[in-house]
Scaffold this active site. Structure first.
Site, mmCIF file in Angstrom:
data_model
loop_
_atom_site.group_PDB
_atom_site.id
_atom_site.type_symbol
_atom_site.label_atom_id
_atom_site.label_comp_id
_atom_site.label_asym_id
_atom_site.label_seq_id
_atom_site.Cartn_x
_atom_site.Cartn_y
_atom_site.Cartn_z
ATOM 1 N N LYS A 8 1.056 -1.119 -0.011
ATOM 2 C CA LYS A 8 -0.034 -0.035 0.148
ATOM 3 C C LYS A 8 0.772 1.243 0.014
ATOM 4 O O LYS A 8 1.973 1.095 0.463
ATOM 5 C CB LYS A 8 -0.756 -0.012 1.166
ATOM 6 C CG LYS A 8 -0.265 0.128 2.568
ATOM 7 C CD LYS A 8 -0.001 1.472 2.990
ATOM 8 C CE LYS A 8 0.692 1.542 4.364
ATOM 9 N NZ LYS A 8 1.482 2.619 4.824
ATOM 10 N N LEU A 95 5.633 0.601 3.083
ATOM 11 C CA LEU A 95 4.548 0.118 2.339
ATOM 12 C C LEU A 95 3.903 -1.022 2.822
ATOM 13 O O LEU A 95 2.898 -1.705 2.011
ATOM 14 C CB LEU A 95 5.492 -0.547 0.781
ATOM 15 C CG LEU A 95 6.114 0.598 0.210
ATOM 16 C CD1 LEU A 95 6.981 -0.080 -0.728
ATOM 17 C CD2 LEU A 95 5.270 1.606 -0.306
ATOM 18 N N ASP A 132 -2.019 -1.993 10.092
ATOM 19 C CA ASP A 132 -2.402 -1.917 8.988
ATOM 20 C C ASP A 132 -2.907 -3.111 8.068
ATOM 21 O O ASP A 132 -3.165 -3.335 7.091
ATOM 22 C CB ASP A 132 -1.043 -1.537 8.037
ATOM 23 C CG ASP A 132 -0.806 -0.338 8.152
ATOM 24 O OD1 ASP A 132 -1.480 0.720 8.463
ATOM 25 O OD2 ASP A 132 0.629 0.289 7.941
HETATM 26 O O1 C5P Z 1 0.307 -1.462 14.839
HETATM 27 P P1 C5P Z 1 1.732 -1.767 14.402
HETATM 28 O O2 C5P Z 1 2.384 -3.029 15.081
HETATM 29 O O3 C5P Z 1 2.108 -1.831 12.934
HETATM 30 O O4 C5P Z 1 2.566 -0.447 14.900
HETATM 31 C C1 C5P Z 1 4.019 -0.377 14.882
HETATM 32 C C2 C5P Z 1 4.419 0.779 15.966
HETATM 33 O O5 C5P Z 1 4.160 2.031 15.345
HETATM 34 C C3 C5P Z 1 3.605 0.828 17.284
HETATM 35 O O6 C5P Z 1 4.079 0.121 18.088
HETATM 36 C C4 C5P Z 1 3.615 2.365 17.518
HETATM 37 O O7 C5P Z 1 4.685 2.647 17.983
HETATM 38 C C5 C5P Z 1 3.799 2.906 16.072
HETATM 39 N N1 C5P Z 1 2.134 3.370 15.593
HETATM 40 C C6 C5P Z 1 1.535 4.308 16.353
HETATM 41 N N2 C5P Z 1 0.374 4.839 16.076
HETATM 42 C C7 C5P Z 1 -0.171 4.282 14.876
HETATM 43 C C8 C5P Z 1 0.355 3.064 14.175
HETATM 44 C C9 C5P Z 1 1.555 2.786 14.589
HETATM 45 O O8 C5P Z 1 2.235 5.295 17.178
HETATM 46 N N3 C5P Z 1 -1.522 4.538 14.544
#
Ligand code: C5P
Length: 279
Positions: A8, A95, A132
Site C-alpha cells: 500500500k 509499504l 495496517d
Molecule cells: O500496529 P503496528 O504494530 O504496525 O505499529 C507499529 C508501531 O508503530 C506501534 O508500536 C507504534 O509505536 C507505532 N504506531 C503508532 N500509531 C499508529 C500506528 C503505529 O504510534 N496509529
C-alpha cells in the site's frame, strides 16, 4: 494455494494526536498497488514459514506466522500450514509489506482450513496483529482511522502509475512517531481536499492534495529523502509523497507507461525503483 499480498501507499496521512495505549490517532487514505508478495500455502502438521529473503526470518515473530498461529488459536484448528513467501515488497519501507502478508494468510487460511469467518471477523483478528492488517484485507482505496484499523472504502483509483523509490536504509515506525511527537506541534494535515478530489475523480486536484504528516520526522532523520522527492518531481511525476512512516517516496503518474518514463529518467544511486499501478 497461492495468494498475492499487495503493498500500500498512503495518499494521505494525518496524525491527529497521541492515545493512552501508546498508538497515535490517525486519519489515512490508503491505496493498494500492484507490487506484491506471492504466498504459497500448503496444508501441513504444524505452522512453518519460509521466506526467499535472508533479512527476514520465518520464525514465530514473522507476521505471517503470527497470523496463522492466531487463527489456529481462536478457531481451535488442529491442522497446520506451510507458508512460502516470495518477498517482492521491500522491508521497513512504509509499504506495509508485513501487514499485507498477514492479511493474505488470514484470507488464504480462511479458505484452506475452511473456517467460514466473515471479512469483519478477519479484520478484527487482523487488527490484533498490526494497525495496517485490516486495510490489507480490504484493499483498493480506503480511509483508515483510529490507529489505522477502522477501514471504510473510498471511490476507487484504478490503473494510475506509481513509481516507488526505496533508499537502501529502512526506518522504524515507532522511532518516526516518537520524533514526530518531539518536533514543534503543528495542526494535522488537511485530508478534505484529497477526499473531495477522489469523490470527484479530479486527478490534478488529487495530485496537489497528497499529504503526509510523518514526512517532517522521517526527513529530519534522513534529509536525503528531500532530494528523492525533488528528483521524482523533476522526472515528471504528477504528485510526489512519502508513504507511511517511510522511507519509500512515490511518484503518481497518469498511467503505467508514464510511470515507466518517469522511472527511466531517474538517476538515484543506491535506491531501489519499482513501477506499479494502483489497484
Ligand atoms: O500496529 P503496528 O504494530 O504496525 O505499529 C507499529 C508501531 O508503530 C506501534 O508500536 C507504534 O509505536 C507505532 N504506531 C503508532 N500509531 C499508529 C500506528 C503505529 O504510534 N496509529
Amino acid at each position: 494455494m497461492q495468494v498475492t499480498a499487495f503493498a500500500k501507499i498512503n495518499l494521505g496521512l494525518a496524525v491527529l494526536g497521541c492515545r493512552a495505549d501508546g498508538y497515535h490517532e490517525v486519519d489515512m487514505v490508503m491505496q493498494a498497488v500492484s507490487l506484491g508478495d506471492v504466498l504459497t500455502l500448503e496444508l501441513a502438521e504444524t505452522i512453518c514459514v519460509e521466506v526467499n529473503c535472508p533479512e527476514l526470518a520465518g520464525g514465530p515473530d514473522n507476521l505471517a506466522y503470527r497470523a496463522a498461529a492466531l487463527l489456529q488459536k481462536v478457531t481451535g484448528q488442529r491442522r497446520g500450514v506451510r507458508i512460502y513467501i516470495e518477498k517482492n515488497i521491500p522491508l521497513a519501507a512504509g509499504l506495509a509489506g508485513g501487514s499485507a502478508d498477514a492479511a493474505a494468510v488470514l484470507r488464504g487460511l480462511n479458505q484452506l482450513w475452511d473456517l467460514g469467518l466473515s471479512l469483519g471477523e478477519l479484520m478484527e483478528l487482523g487488527a490484533a496483529l498490526g494497525s495496517d492488517v485490516p486495510f490489507g484485507l480490504v484493499g483498493g482505496t480506503a480511509r483508515a482511522r483510529g490507529r489505522g484499523e477502522v477501514v471504510e472504502p473510498l471511490p476507487a483509483l484504478v490503473g494510475r502509475g506509481v513509481v516507488l523509490v526505496k533508499p537502501a536504509f529502512g526506518v522504524s515506525t515507532p522511532r518516526v512517531y516518537r520524533l514526530h511527537d518531539q518536533l514543534p506541534p503543528r495542526p494535522p494535515g488537511e485530508l478534505a481536499p484529497l477526499l473531495a478530489a477522489l469523490e470527484q475523480g479530479d486527478w490534478a486536484g488529487l495530485c496537489a492534495a497528497l499529504v503526509n504528516d510523518l514526512e517532517r520526522a522521517t526527513f529530519t532523520l534522513h534529509p536525503e529523502l528531500a532530494a528523492i522527492k525533488q528528483a521524482l518531481q523533476e522526472a515528471g511525476a504528477s504528485g510526489v509523497l512519502m508513504s507511511g512512516s517511510g522511507p519509500t517516496v512515490f511518484g503518481l503518474c497518469a498511467d503505467e507507461p508514464a510511470a515507466r518514463r518517469v522511472a527511466a529518467g531517474l538517476d538515484l544511486a543506491g535506491c531501489r525503483v519499482d513501477v506499479a499501478v494502483t489497484l
